[in-house]
Design a protein around this motif. Structure first.
Motif, PDB file in Angstrom:
ATOM      1  N   MET A  30     132.027  67.982   7.879  1.00  0.00           N
ATOM      2  CA  MET A  30     132.815  68.479   6.762  1.00  0.00           C
ATOM      3  C   MET A  30     134.294  68.144   6.879  1.00  0.00           C
ATOM      4  SD  MET A  30     131.083  72.087   5.889  1.00  0.00           S
ATOM      5  CE  MET A  30     130.552  72.116   4.196  1.00  0.00           C
ATOM      6  N   PHE A  31     134.784  67.964   8.090  1.00  0.00           N
ATOM      7  CA  PHE A  31     136.189  67.637   8.273  1.00  0.00           C
ATOM      8  C   PHE A  31     136.397  66.138   8.428  1.00  0.00           C
ATOM      9  CE2 PHE A  31     136.671  72.139   9.495  1.00  0.00           C
ATOM     10  CZ  PHE A  31     137.723  72.455   8.667  1.00  0.00           C
ATOM     11  N   SER A  32     135.360  65.353   8.252  1.00  0.00           N
ATOM     12  CA  SER A  32     135.486  63.901   8.363  1.00  0.00           C
ATOM     13  C   SER A  32     135.236  63.271   6.998  1.00  0.00           C
ATOM     14  CB  SER A  32     134.462  63.356   9.363  1.00  0.00           C
ATOM     15  OG  SER A  32     133.179  63.331   8.787  1.00  0.00           O
ATOM     16  N   SER A  33     135.381  61.963   6.960  1.00  0.00           N
ATOM     17  CA  SER A  33     135.107  61.222   5.730  1.00  0.00           C
ATOM     18  C   SER A  33     133.815  60.432   5.852  1.00  0.00           C
ATOM     19  CB  SER A  33     136.272  60.268   5.438  1.00  0.00           C
ATOM     20  OG  SER A  33     137.442  60.988   5.220  1.00  0.00           O
ATOM     21  N   LYS A  34     132.939  60.820   6.793  1.00  0.00           N
ATOM     22  CA  LYS A  34     131.702  60.083   7.015  1.00  0.00           C
ATOM     23  C   LYS A  34     130.749  60.177   5.843  1.00  0.00           C
ATOM     24  CE  LYS A  34     131.779  60.160  12.012  1.00  0.00           C
ATOM     25  NZ  LYS A  34     131.139  60.607  13.232  1.00  0.00           N
ATOM     26  N   THR A  35     130.716  61.326   5.180  1.00  0.00           N
ATOM     27  CA  THR A  35     129.871  61.454   4.001  1.00  0.00           C
ATOM     28  C   THR A  35     130.710  62.016   2.871  1.00  0.00           C
ATOM     29  OG1 THR A  35     127.826  62.331   3.086  1.00  0.00           O
ATOM     30  CG2 THR A  35     128.997  63.769   4.609  1.00  0.00           C
ATOM     31  N   SER A  36     130.461  61.527   1.677  1.00  0.00           N
ATOM     32  CA  SER A  36     131.268  61.981   0.546  1.00  0.00           C
ATOM     33  C   SER A  36     130.411  62.325  -0.661  1.00  0.00           C
ATOM     34  CB  SER A  36     132.282  60.897   0.168  1.00  0.00           C
ATOM     35  OG  SER A  36     131.605  59.713  -0.202  1.00  0.00           O
ATOM     36  N   ASP A  37     129.112  62.427  -0.453  1.00  0.00           N
ATOM     37  CA  ASP A  37     128.236  62.665  -1.602  1.00  0.00           C
ATOM     38  C   ASP A  37     127.540  64.022  -1.543  1.00  0.00           C
ATOM     39  OD1 ASP A  37     126.590  62.034   0.486  1.00  0.00           O
ATOM     40  OD2 ASP A  37     125.427  60.524  -0.588  1.00  0.00           O
ATOM     41  N   TRP A  38     128.291  65.045  -1.179  1.00  0.00           N
ATOM     42  CA  TRP A  38     127.741  66.389  -1.157  1.00  0.00           C
ATOM     43  C   TRP A  38     127.437  66.819  -2.586  1.00  0.00           C
ATOM     44  CZ3 TRP A  38     126.644  68.782   3.357  1.00  0.00           C
ATOM     45  CH2 TRP A  38     127.230  68.269   4.512  1.00  0.00           C
ATOM     46  N   GLY A  39     126.225  67.305  -2.809  1.00  0.00           N
ATOM     47  CA  GLY A  39     125.836  67.742  -4.142  1.00  0.00           C
ATOM     48  C   GLY A  39     126.459  69.077  -4.507  1.00  0.00           C
ATOM     49  N   THR A  40     126.850  69.211  -5.756  1.00  0.00           N
ATOM     50  CA  THR A  40     127.417  70.457  -6.259  1.00  0.00           C
ATOM     51  C   THR A  40     126.332  71.535  -6.270  1.00  0.00           C
ATOM     52  OG1 THR A  40     128.833  69.165  -7.709  1.00  0.00           O
ATOM     53  CG2 THR A  40     128.609  71.515  -8.226  1.00  0.00           C
ATOM     54  N   SER A  95     136.725  58.445 -22.314  1.00  0.00           N
ATOM     55  CA  SER A  95     137.172  59.107 -23.542  1.00  0.00           C
ATOM     56  C   SER A  95     136.000  59.544 -24.421  1.00  0.00           C
ATOM     57  CB  SER A  95     138.138  58.217 -24.327  1.00  0.00           C
ATOM     58  OG  SER A  95     137.528  57.015 -24.693  1.00  0.00           O
ATOM     59  N   GLY A  96     136.249  60.670 -25.114  1.00  0.00           N
ATOM     60  CA  GLY A  96     135.242  61.225 -26.005  1.00  0.00           C
ATOM     61  C   GLY A  96     134.192  62.054 -25.298  1.00  0.00           C
ATOM     62  N   ASN A  97     134.342  62.270 -24.007  1.00  0.00           N
ATOM     63  CA  ASN A  97     133.354  63.017 -23.230  1.00  0.00           C
ATOM     64  C   ASN A  97     133.918  64.334 -22.719  1.00  0.00           C
ATOM     65  OD1 ASN A  97     130.772  61.419 -22.728  1.00  0.00           O
ATOM     66  ND2 ASN A  97     132.350  59.873 -22.337  1.00  0.00           N
ATOM     67  N   THR A  98     133.009  65.243 -22.418  1.00  0.00           N
ATOM     68  CA  THR A  98     133.327  66.427 -21.633  1.00  0.00           C
ATOM     69  C   THR A  98     132.775  66.103 -20.250  1.00  0.00           C
ATOM     70  OG1 THR A  98     133.147  67.849 -23.567  1.00  0.00           O
ATOM     71  CG2 THR A  98     133.028  68.926 -21.405  1.00  0.00           C
ATOM     72  N   VAL A  99     133.682  65.810 -19.336  1.00  0.00           N
ATOM     73  CA  VAL A  99     133.349  65.209 -18.048  1.00  0.00           C
ATOM     74  C   VAL A  99     133.276  66.256 -16.948  1.00  0.00           C
ATOM     75  CG1 VAL A  99     134.064  63.486 -16.335  1.00  0.00           C
ATOM     76  CG2 VAL A  99     134.565  63.114 -18.771  1.00  0.00           C
ATOM     77  N   PHE A 100     132.193  66.206 -16.178  1.00  0.00           N
ATOM     78  CA  PHE A 100     132.102  66.968 -14.934  1.00  0.00           C
ATOM     79  C   PHE A 100     132.427  66.003 -13.814  1.00  0.00           C
ATOM     80  CE2 PHE A 100     129.637  68.078 -11.130  1.00  0.00           C
ATOM     81  CZ  PHE A 100     130.301  69.245 -10.811  1.00  0.00           C
ATOM     82  N   LEU A 101     133.289  66.440 -12.895  1.00  0.00           N
ATOM     83  CA  LEU A 101     133.703  65.570 -11.799  1.00  0.00           C
ATOM     84  C   LEU A 101     133.814  66.351 -10.504  1.00  0.00           C
ATOM     85  CD1 LEU A 101     134.753  62.842 -10.734  1.00  0.00           C
ATOM     86  CD2 LEU A 101     137.026  63.498 -11.556  1.00  0.00           C
ATOM     87  N   ASN A 102     132.900  66.084  -9.590  1.00  0.00           N
ATOM     88  CA  ASN A 102     132.987  66.571  -8.214  1.00  0.00           C
ATOM     89  C   ASN A 102     133.140  65.299  -7.379  1.00  0.00           C
ATOM     90  OD1 ASN A 102     132.813  67.762  -5.726  1.00  0.00           O
ATOM     91  ND2 ASN A 102     130.668  68.331  -5.896  1.00  0.00           N
ATOM     92  N   PRO A 103     134.379  64.825  -7.210  1.00  0.00           N
ATOM     93  CA  PRO A 103     134.600  63.527  -6.570  1.00  0.00           C
ATOM     94  C   PRO A 103     134.402  63.591  -5.064  1.00  0.00           C
ATOM     95  CG  PRO A 103     136.694  64.583  -6.958  1.00  0.00           C
ATOM     96  CD  PRO A 103     135.637  65.482  -7.572  1.00  0.00           C
ATOM     97  N   PRO A 104     134.281  62.438  -4.427  1.00  0.00           N
ATOM     98  CA  PRO A 104     134.257  62.418  -2.965  1.00  0.00           C
ATOM     99  C   PRO A 104     135.549  63.042  -2.425  1.00  0.00           C
ATOM    100  CG  PRO A 104     133.653  60.280  -3.857  1.00  0.00           C
ATOM    101  CD  PRO A 104     134.146  61.104  -5.006  1.00  0.00           C
ATOM    102  N   TYR A 105     135.439  63.852  -1.403  1.00  0.00           N
ATOM    103  CA  TYR A 105     136.596  64.582  -0.883  1.00  0.00           C
ATOM    104  C   TYR A 105     137.333  63.841   0.232  1.00  0.00           C
ATOM    105  CZ  TYR A 105     134.971  68.795  -3.346  1.00  0.00           C
ATOM    106  OH  TYR A 105     134.587  69.708  -4.295  1.00  0.00           O
TER     107      TYR A 105
END
Length: 161
Positions: A9-19, A63-73
């Motif tokens: 969790m404190f590294s950048s090894k994985t960035s695709d944690w699901g919401t 544009s034109g969307n209602t966007v959900f964004l949980n980006p890589p941290y």
């Protein structure tokens, strides 16, 4: 929290944690319905219309969307926040981001503080299949275009996880 989870969790090894699904539903009920998931993969997308890493969200028009964004941290988080801010300035576009509440960073002051709404999540979220909560607090940031005559003051509040 065990050492393995802490190291990941404190590294950048994985960035695709699901919401967390229940938290996503709360966001979708409050701000949606979402029409685009701008940072997903084939196993963690939350909206039928989604952008993967291969699709390159930075080169796409939201544009034109209602966007959900949980980006890589990871280290590129500031680029995602900048993109969300820019897209949220477009007509008929709303961007709702779930990010770490890192109020001491430049990107927080340069972009997040220009958001129309900021919500600090009460408690810590559990992402993906983790049995432990994150070691950091989370925030939901909402960008959308406001009339030029309106004062750009963010609405700041808390929300339950």
């Amino acid at each position: 929290m065990d050492k393995k989870t802490q190291k990941t969790m404190f590294s950048s090894k994985t960035s695709d944690w699901g919401t967390p699904e229940d938290f996503f539903r709360k966001l979708n009920n409050r701000f949606g319905p979402f029409t685009l998931d701008a940072a997903a993969n084939d196993s963690n997308y939350k909206v039928e219309n989604y952008i993967t890493e291969a699709d390159d969200a930075f080169s796409q028009d939201w544009s034109g969307n209602t966007v959900f964004l949980n980006p890589p941290y990871g280290r590129g988080l500031k680029n995602w926040i900048c993109k969300a801010y820019e897209e949220g300035r477009k007509d008929n576009t709303v961007v709702v981001m779930l990010i770490p509440a890192r109020t001491d960073t430049n990107y927080w002051h340069n972009y997040v503080m220009k958001a129309q709404e900021i919500y600090f999540v009460h408690g810590r979220l559990k992402f993906g299949d983790s049995s432990n909560s994150t070691p950091f607090p989370s925030a939901v940031i909402v960008f959308y275009k406001i009339p030029t005559w309106a004062a750009p003051k963010p609405y700041v509040s808390t929300m339950e996880r």
